[in-house]
Write a protein that holds these residues in place. Structure first.
Motif, PDB file in Angstrom:
ATOM      1  N   TYR A  26     -50.956 -50.873  -4.566  1.00 20.33           N
ATOM      2  CA  TYR A  26     -50.649 -50.564  -5.971  1.00 20.33           C
ATOM      3  C   TYR A  26     -51.023 -51.729  -6.880  1.00 20.33           C
ATOM      4  CZ  TYR A  26     -47.531 -47.046  -3.842  1.00 20.33           C
ATOM      5  OH  TYR A  26     -46.993 -46.034  -3.109  1.00 20.33           O
ATOM      6  N   ARG A  29     -54.824 -51.738  -7.268  1.00 25.14           N
ATOM      7  CA  ARG A  29     -55.324 -50.608  -8.069  1.00 25.14           C
ATOM      8  C   ARG A  29     -54.902 -50.658  -9.527  1.00 25.14           C
ATOM      9  NH1 ARG A  29     -55.028 -44.914  -4.934  1.00 25.14           N
ATOM     10  NH2 ARG A  29     -55.221 -45.706  -2.821  1.00 25.14           N
ATOM     11  N   TYR A  30     -53.659 -51.036  -9.768  1.00 24.91           N
ATOM     12  CA  TYR A  30     -53.099 -50.920 -11.115  1.00 24.91           C
ATOM     13  C   TYR A  30     -52.746 -52.259 -11.743  1.00 24.91           C
ATOM     14  CZ  TYR A  30     -52.622 -46.261  -9.177  1.00 24.91           C
ATOM     15  OH  TYR A  30     -52.880 -45.064  -8.571  1.00 24.91           O
ATOM     16  N   ALA A  32     -54.434 -54.660 -13.193  1.00 27.63           N
ATOM     17  CA  ALA A  32     -55.032 -54.961 -14.496  1.00 27.63           C
ATOM     18  C   ALA A  32     -54.357 -54.160 -15.604  1.00 27.63           C
ATOM     19  CB  ALA A  32     -56.526 -54.661 -14.469  1.00 27.63           C
ATOM     20  N   GLU A  33     -54.012 -52.939 -15.315  1.00 35.19           N
ATOM     21  CA  GLU A  33     -53.356 -52.088 -16.304  1.00 35.19           C
ATOM     22  C   GLU A  33     -51.920 -52.525 -16.569  1.00 35.19           C
ATOM     23  OE1 GLU A  33     -53.672 -47.942 -15.202  1.00 35.19           O
ATOM     24  OE2 GLU A  33     -55.622 -48.350 -14.295  1.00 35.19           O
ATOM     25  N   LEU A  34     -51.270 -53.004 -15.536  1.00 41.19           N
ATOM     26  CA  LEU A  34     -49.854 -53.354 -15.649  1.00 41.19           C
ATOM     27  C   LEU A  34     -49.620 -54.828 -15.940  1.00 41.19           C
ATOM     28  CD1 LEU A  34     -48.527 -51.256 -12.652  1.00 41.19           C
ATOM     29  CD2 LEU A  34     -48.422 -50.677 -15.073  1.00 41.19           C
ATOM     30  N   GLU A  35     -50.669 -55.618 -15.975  1.00 39.68           N
ATOM     31  CA  GLU A  35     -50.589 -57.045 -16.289  1.00 39.68           C
ATOM     32  C   GLU A  35     -49.615 -57.782 -15.369  1.00 39.68           C
ATOM     33  OE1 GLU A  35     -49.931 -57.651 -20.452  1.00 39.68           O
ATOM     34  OE2 GLU A  35     -51.384 -56.103 -20.983  1.00 39.68           O
TER      35      GLU A  35
END
Length: 87
Positions: A26, A29-30, A32-35
């Motif tokens: 996770y 995958r995520y 960069a989006e979730l910082e």
């Protein structure tokens, strides 16, 4: 947050290993989006006493370790004690 059942307390080590892998996936995958997401692994039961070292492993991995069940959430390691939603 990755939640794992713990029907047999002797499966704790395997459940933690699997949970660490899922949280790493996770984060990759995520991330960069979730910082920089906070990783949390929750068990539905207390791990056995002989697996207490898992708390240290998860602290080293900067992963909060919780027991959540019966309407209660209990931090199981130092990283979990610092979660803002447990104040």
């Amino acid at each position: 947050i990755e939640a794992k059942s713990l029907n047999d307390v002797h499966d704790a080590v395997h459940r933690v290993r699997y949970g660490i892998g899922q949280l790493a996936d996770y984060a990759y995958r995520y991330g960069a989006e979730l910082e920089g997401p906070q990783k949390v692994l929750a068990f539905a039961a207390q791990p056995p006493r002989e697996a207490a070292w898992l708390r240290d492993v998860l602290d080293q991995e900067r992963t909060a370790f919780l027991m959540a069940g019966n309407g209660l959430v209990e931090p199981l390691n130092e990283t979990a004690r610092n979660l803002p939603f447990l104040d």
